[in-house]
Enzyme design. Structure first.
Site, PDB file in Angstrom:
ATOM      1  N   GLY A  45      -8.597   8.347  -2.384  1.00 14.62           N
ATOM      2  CA  GLY A  45      -9.062   9.730  -2.349  1.00 14.62           C
ATOM      3  C   GLY A  45      -9.758  10.010  -1.032  1.00 14.62           C
ATOM      4  CG  HIS A  97      -1.251  15.709  -7.218  1.00  9.47           C
ATOM      5  ND1 HIS A  97      -2.524  15.457  -6.767  1.00  9.47           N
ATOM      6  CD2 HIS A  97      -0.606  14.510  -7.202  1.00  9.47           C
ATOM      7  CE1 HIS A  97      -2.631  14.160  -6.488  1.00  9.47           C
ATOM      8  NE2 HIS A  97      -1.490  13.569  -6.739  1.00  9.47           N
ATOM      9  CG  ASP A 100       0.330   8.725   1.371  1.00  5.47           C
ATOM     10  OD1 ASP A 100       0.296   8.691   0.136  1.00  5.47           O
ATOM     11  OD2 ASP A 100      -0.689   8.578   2.078  1.00  5.47           O
ATOM     12  CG  HIS A 117      -1.980   1.056   1.207  1.00  7.88           C
ATOM     13  ND1 HIS A 117      -3.311   0.805   1.498  1.00  7.88           N
ATOM     14  CD2 HIS A 117      -1.919   2.382   0.934  1.00  7.88           C
ATOM     15  CE1 HIS A 117      -4.009   1.931   1.418  1.00  7.88           C
ATOM     16  NE2 HIS A 117      -3.169   2.922   1.075  1.00  7.88           N
ATOM     17  CD  GLU A 126      -8.308   6.702   4.529  1.00 10.25           C
ATOM     18  OE1 GLU A 126      -8.887   6.600   3.412  1.00 10.25           O
ATOM     19  OE2 GLU A 126      -7.231   7.297   4.672  1.00 10.25           O
ATOM     20  CB  THR A 146      -4.659   9.157  -9.220  1.00 12.73           C
ATOM     21  OG1 THR A 146      -4.595   8.833  -7.828  1.00 12.73           O
ATOM     22  CG2 THR A 146      -6.088   9.313  -9.675  1.00 12.73           C
ATOM     23  N   PRO A 147      -3.742   8.134 -12.483  1.00 12.76           N
ATOM     24  CG  PRO A 147      -4.221   6.556 -14.120  1.00 12.76           C
ATOM     25  CD  PRO A 147      -4.518   6.909 -12.707  1.00 12.76           C
ATOM     26  CG  HIS A 152      -1.492   6.357  -2.044  1.00 13.20           C
ATOM     27  ND1 HIS A 152      -2.637   6.128  -2.769  1.00 13.20           N
ATOM     28  CD2 HIS A 152      -1.758   5.953  -0.779  1.00 13.20           C
ATOM     29  CE1 HIS A 152      -3.567   5.620  -1.965  1.00 13.20           C
ATOM     30  NE2 HIS A 152      -3.063   5.503  -0.758  1.00 13.20           N
TER      31      HIS A 152
HETATM   32  C1  LIG Z   1      -4.044  12.206   3.200  1.00 12.34           C
HETATM   33  C2  LIG Z   1      -4.129  11.035   4.066  1.00 12.34           C
HETATM   34  C3  LIG Z   1      -4.886  11.137   5.307  1.00 12.34           C
HETATM   35  C4  LIG Z   1      -3.537   9.918   3.671  1.00 12.34           C
HETATM   36  C5  LIG Z   1      -3.870   8.580   4.069  1.00 12.34           C
HETATM   37  N1  LIG Z   1      -4.968   8.067   3.437  1.00 12.34           N
HETATM   38  C6  LIG Z   1      -5.316   8.131   2.143  1.00 12.34           C
HETATM   39  N2  LIG Z   1      -6.614   7.863   1.946  1.00 12.34           N
HETATM   40  C7  LIG Z   1      -7.147   7.906   0.723  1.00 12.34           C
HETATM   41  N3  LIG Z   1      -6.456   8.235  -0.370  1.00 12.34           N
HETATM   42  C8  LIG Z   1      -5.155   8.510  -0.227  1.00 12.34           C
HETATM   43  C9  LIG Z   1      -4.511   8.465   1.021  1.00 12.34           C
HETATM   44  N4  LIG Z   1      -3.220   8.794   0.807  1.00 12.34           N
HETATM   45  C10 LIG Z   1      -3.073   9.022  -0.515  1.00 12.34           C
HETATM   46  N5  LIG Z   1      -4.244   8.878  -1.142  1.00 12.34           N
HETATM   47  C11 LIG Z   1      -4.540   9.060  -2.587  1.00 12.34           C
HETATM   48  O1  LIG Z   1      -3.313   9.040  -3.299  1.00 12.34           O
HETATM   49  C12 LIG Z   1      -3.137  10.267  -4.037  1.00 12.34           C
HETATM   50  C13 LIG Z   1      -1.681  10.629  -4.097  1.00 12.34           C
HETATM   51  O2  LIG Z   1      -0.958   9.689  -4.860  1.00 12.34           O
HETATM   52  P1  LIG Z   1      -1.099   9.563  -6.440  1.00 12.34           P
HETATM   53  O3  LIG Z   1      -1.260  10.933  -7.023  1.00 12.34           O
HETATM   54  O4  LIG Z   1      -2.298   8.703  -6.725  1.00 12.34           O
HETATM   55  O5  LIG Z   1       0.199   8.926  -6.860  1.00 12.34           O
HETATM   56  C14 LIG Z   1      -4.004  11.261  -3.276  1.00 12.34           C
HETATM   57  O6  LIG Z   1      -4.385  12.332  -4.102  1.00 12.34           O
HETATM   58  C15 LIG Z   1      -5.185  10.409  -2.838  1.00 12.34           C
HETATM   59  O7  LIG Z   1      -6.112  10.266  -3.875  1.00 12.34           O
HETATM   60 ZN   LIG Z   2      -3.843   4.891   1.096  1.00 11.53          ZN
END
Ligand SMILES: CC(C)=CCNc1ncnc2c1ncn2[C@@H]1O[C@H](COP(=O)(O)O)[C@@H](O)[C@H]1O
Ligand SMILES: [Zn+2]
Length: 347
Positions: free
Chosen positions: A172, A65, A285, A15, A202, A98-99, A17
């Protein structure tokens, strides 16, 4: 920094991102190319001891971003993130992202994914010791039409990426949009053979949504913080997760720093681990939450008093939860068993 045992422990990351995993070194590199963003640097990491609200955390992604707006940026970021996980002892990772498209640079959703895949390929050619797979992420705020487009894009790459693209993620801001709108696109993805990793429960008070999403059912659950009855979930939700034996991806620093969990010892890892349910320790993250996977394992061990053998087992069992085929699982297990003696004769 985590103790050496946790660094040396071979690990699986399921997990992560992409844009949340960018290190401060890479952020600096990106900022050099975008000097107008130089005062945003400190806005992309939550330092030790600090906390934010979930909403504030999502605001951080708006800044991040802006740093990754071209194919070149996405390529650089992916390469760095993969190498950093490898340097932390991660032998297998499923990255998700996310593309995005960006008119000013000509980046399209398709070129975004191609850039990620090209970076993964280069890491492999350079001999970086890590098996990397990829999930295309659906951001709930973009709604079901975009979600269906993402499924189509995932299908294209699922067929052409030599097994690197393995599935879909739903993520998201959980407070935005209704999960049930995504059932149809997710089901379509599942029917194509894509695996599903869904952020679920969540935040509190989403039992109905969780029930709908669990009915698909997903192949893995992200967080699942509020599934069990003690925190307002329900026994029915727990029973469904148990019935399908859906693994949970658990992220300690993320949950504590974004305050969905009040302290490490309150983490739902405890609940599910004691049930003997598959739990996978993950970072979520690593850039935003200033962590890495070895530190997350160390936090797990120290919070719940787990022995090194129990931590080893936790890492080894995680192999069963990966989306790559059985042959990859067997290879990883062999690798783990080869590394084990060296790890347990250190002290
Ligand atoms: C912000 C936070 C509380 C993080 C932990 N929980 C999260 N919950 C849901 N979506 C997430 C989380 N962390 C990252 N993301 C998703 O991952 C994206 C960033 O990575 P990427 O652009 O997809 O490459 C965010 O814009 C969001 O859509
Ligand atoms: Zn996550």
């Amino acid at each position: 920094m985590a103790e050496q045992f946790y660094k040396d422990l071979p690990k699986v990351e399921l997990h992560a991102h992409l844009n949340g995993s960018i290190s401060s070194t890479t952020t600096e590199k990106l900022i050099t190319k975008k000097p107008h963003l130089s005062d945003q640097h400190n806005m992309t990491v939550i330092s030790r001891g600090q906390k934010r609200t979930l909403e504030e955390c999502f605001e951080m992604f708006k800044i991040i971003h802006q740093l990754t707006v071209s194919d070149e940026d996405v390529f650089v970021v992916t390469k760095d993130v993969v190498k950093e996980f490898a340097a932390d002892g991660v032998k297998y990772i499923e990255l998700r992202s996310t593309p995005r498209e960006e008119k000013s640079t000509g980046m399209t959703k398709k070129s975004y994914v191609s850039s990620v895949l090209e970076a993964i390929k280069q890491c492999k050619n350079e001999g970086v010791d890590i098996d990397v797979r990829f999930l295309l992420a659906i951001d709930r705020r973009n709604g079901p039409t975009i979600a269906m487009e993402t499924v189509k894009l995932a299908e294209e790459f699922f067929r052409s990426s030599d097994g690197v693209v393995v599935g879909l993620d739903l993520s998201g801001n959980p407070a935005v949009g209704d999960g049930k709108n995504f059932i149809a696109p997710l089901q379509a993805g599942r029917n194509l053979g894509l695996k599903l990793a869904l952020h679920l429960a969540e935040i509190p008070n989403q039992n109905e949504e969780s029930e709908m999403l669990l009915s698909i059912p997903p192949d893995r659950i992200g967080h699942g913080t509020f599934l069990h009855p003690e925190v307002g979930g329900s026994q029915r939700l727990v029973d469904t997760v148990k019935k399908y034996r859906i693994p949970l991806e658990l992220c300690f620093s993320s949950n504590v720093k974004s305050q969905t969990i009040s302290s490490y010892d309150q983490h739902h890892f405890h609940y599910w681990y004691n049930l003997g349910h598959p739990c996978v320790v993950c970072t979520d993250d690593k850039g935003v939450f200033g962590t890495d996977l070895s530190l997350e394992y160390q936090i797990t061990a120290s919070t719940f008093n787990l022995s090194k053998t129990q931590i080893w087992d936790l890492s080894y069992q995680s192999i069963n939860c990966i989306f790559a085929p059985e042959s990859v699982k067997s290879d990883l297990k062999r690798r783990w068993n080869e590394l084990k003696p060296g790890l347990f004769t250190q002290d």
